[in-house]
Design a protein around this motif. Structure first.
Motif, mmCIF file in Angstrom:
data_model
loop_
_atom_site.group_PDB
_atom_site.id
_atom_site.type_symbol
_atom_site.label_atom_id
_atom_site.label_comp_id
_atom_site.label_asym_id
_atom_site.label_seq_id
_atom_site.Cartn_x
_atom_site.Cartn_y
_atom_site.Cartn_z
ATOM 1 N N SER A 55 0.794 -1.224 0.000
ATOM 2 C CA SER A 55 0.000 0.000 0.000
ATOM 3 C C SER A 55 0.827 1.274 0.000
ATOM 4 O O SER A 55 0.329 2.338 0.375
ATOM 5 N N LYS B 280 -9.230 9.600 -0.681
ATOM 6 C CA LYS B 280 -9.152 8.613 0.401
ATOM 7 C C LYS B 280 -10.419 7.754 0.434
ATOM 8 O O LYS B 280 -10.346 6.530 0.496
ATOM 9 N N ILE C 195 -10.721 3.729 -0.245
ATOM 10 C CA ILE C 195 -11.246 2.828 0.792
ATOM 11 C C ILE C 195 -12.384 1.977 0.230
ATOM 12 O O ILE C 195 -12.443 0.764 0.458
ATOM 13 N N VAL D 59 -10.805 -0.710 -1.903
ATOM 14 C CA VAL D 59 -9.972 -1.652 -1.150
ATOM 15 C C VAL D 59 -10.820 -2.542 -0.237
ATOM 16 O O VAL D 59 -10.480 -3.696 0.002
ATOM 17 N N ARG D 60 -11.963 -2.031 0.219
ATOM 18 C CA ARG D 60 -12.845 -2.849 1.055
ATOM 19 C C ARG D 60 -13.384 -4.066 0.289
ATOM 20 O O ARG D 60 -13.812 -5.036 0.901
ATOM 21 N N ARG E 213 -8.786 -4.244 8.841
ATOM 22 C CA ARG E 213 -10.104 -3.596 8.920
ATOM 23 C C ARG E 213 -10.051 -2.394 9.868
ATOM 24 O O ARG E 213 -10.588 -1.331 9.577
ATOM 25 N N LEU F 88 -8.527 0.515 8.036
ATOM 26 C CA LEU F 88 -9.438 1.131 7.058
ATOM 27 C C LEU F 88 -10.489 1.984 7.772
ATOM 28 O O LEU F 88 -10.800 3.096 7.322
ATOM 29 N N ASP F 89 -11.032 1.500 8.883
ATOM 30 C CA ASP F 89 -12.015 2.281 9.648
ATOM 31 C C ASP F 89 -11.389 3.576 10.180
ATOM 32 O O ASP F 89 -11.986 4.648 10.107
ATOM 33 N N GLU G 88 -10.628 6.027 7.323
ATOM 34 C CA GLU G 88 -11.868 6.582 6.789
ATOM 35 C C GLU G 88 -12.343 7.776 7.630
ATOM 36 O O GLU G 88 -12.808 8.779 7.101
#
Ligand SMILES: [Fe+2]
Ligand SMILES: [Fe+2]
Length: 242
Positions: free
Chosen positions: A158, A198, A202, A205-206, A227, A230-231, A234
């Motif tokens: 990434s 962003k 996300i 990517v999710r 996870r 990512l949260d 976000e």
């Protein structure tokens, strides 16, 4: 240079980092390779300072003529200022890098290596039977920026996303996500310019099945910490929104 195998099957993913001989005023970087039967891909091989230790490290896994591919997620010096040296060392390699950076990256030296320009919507890198997906990550943080996803090993390399600023010798994987947040916050707020980019990243990517998120600085994320990252990302305001 420390070596960590992060996937081992019919091919391997290896991470190199935490170079003990690195000068203190140079940001620590993670370099990755994917080694298949007859080919070897270097992902974000690093700066000029790192060329000699990286070459020595990679030669343990692949002879120079089998280092056939290099990937640069974007144009930064810590990513690919070693390009001119790899260009001289590798007899017939390809550089997979953003199309919009070609005229700029060639300033690092690109006489022998073949520049494979990645279009804005991404593409693939084929190594023997393996197909790696090139995922757009524009404005994260560079205006032409890509990540590499391996659907078989479930690894997403990434680039600067997920990066952390840490003291030398930090562990390879995030152990306590909450404790890791403060090492990432400033980096993402300052170097990621766009909330819109962003969110777009996300969302894409999710949809991927990711076991390891592998950034170019700091620690890797595994399992549920992917996870959590990512949260967290976000909900973080970045760039001009800060
Ligand atoms: Fe960067
Ligand atoms: Fe970086």
């Amino acid at each position: 240079m420390k070596m960590t195998k992060i996937y081992e099957g019919s091919y391997q993913w290896i991470m190199y980092g935490r170079d003990e001989n690195k000068p203190n005023n140079i940001i620590d970087t993670n370099q990755y390779i994917v080694r298949t039967a007859n080919r070897c891909l270097l992902l974000d091989p690093g700066g000029i300072e790192l060329f000699a230790p990286m070459l020595a490290a990679v030669l343990h896994h692949a002879p120079v003529e089998e280092i056939t591919d290099v990937f640069a997620s974007h144009q930064d010096p810590d990513i690919i200022s070693s390009l001119g040296l790899w260009d001289q060392a590798l007899p017939n390699a390809k550089l997979h890098a953003p199309a919009i950076w070609e005229g700029f990256l060639r300033h690092f030296g690109c006489e022998n290596i073949e520049y494979v320009a990645i279009p804005d919507n991404g593409g693939v890198i084929r190594l023997d039977n393996l197909e790696l997906k090139i995922i757009p990550a524009h404005y994260l943080h560079s205006s032409g920026n890509f990540h590499v996803y391996d659907p078989n090993a479930k690894i997403l390399m990434s680039g600067d996303v997920g990066a952390a600023l840490e003291p030398p010798g930090a562990p390879m994987f995030v152990e306590n996500f909450e404790a890791h947040i403060e090492k990432m916050r400033y980096f993402h707020q300052r170097w990621m310019p766009s909330n819109q980019a962003k969110r777009n990243w996300i969302e894409r990517v999710r949809e991927l099945d990711i076991d390891i998120l592998a950034p170019q600085h700091g620690r890797m994320f595994k399992g549920d910490n992917v996870r959590k990252f990512l949260d967290w990302f976000e909900s973080l305001q970045v760039g001009i929104a800060v």
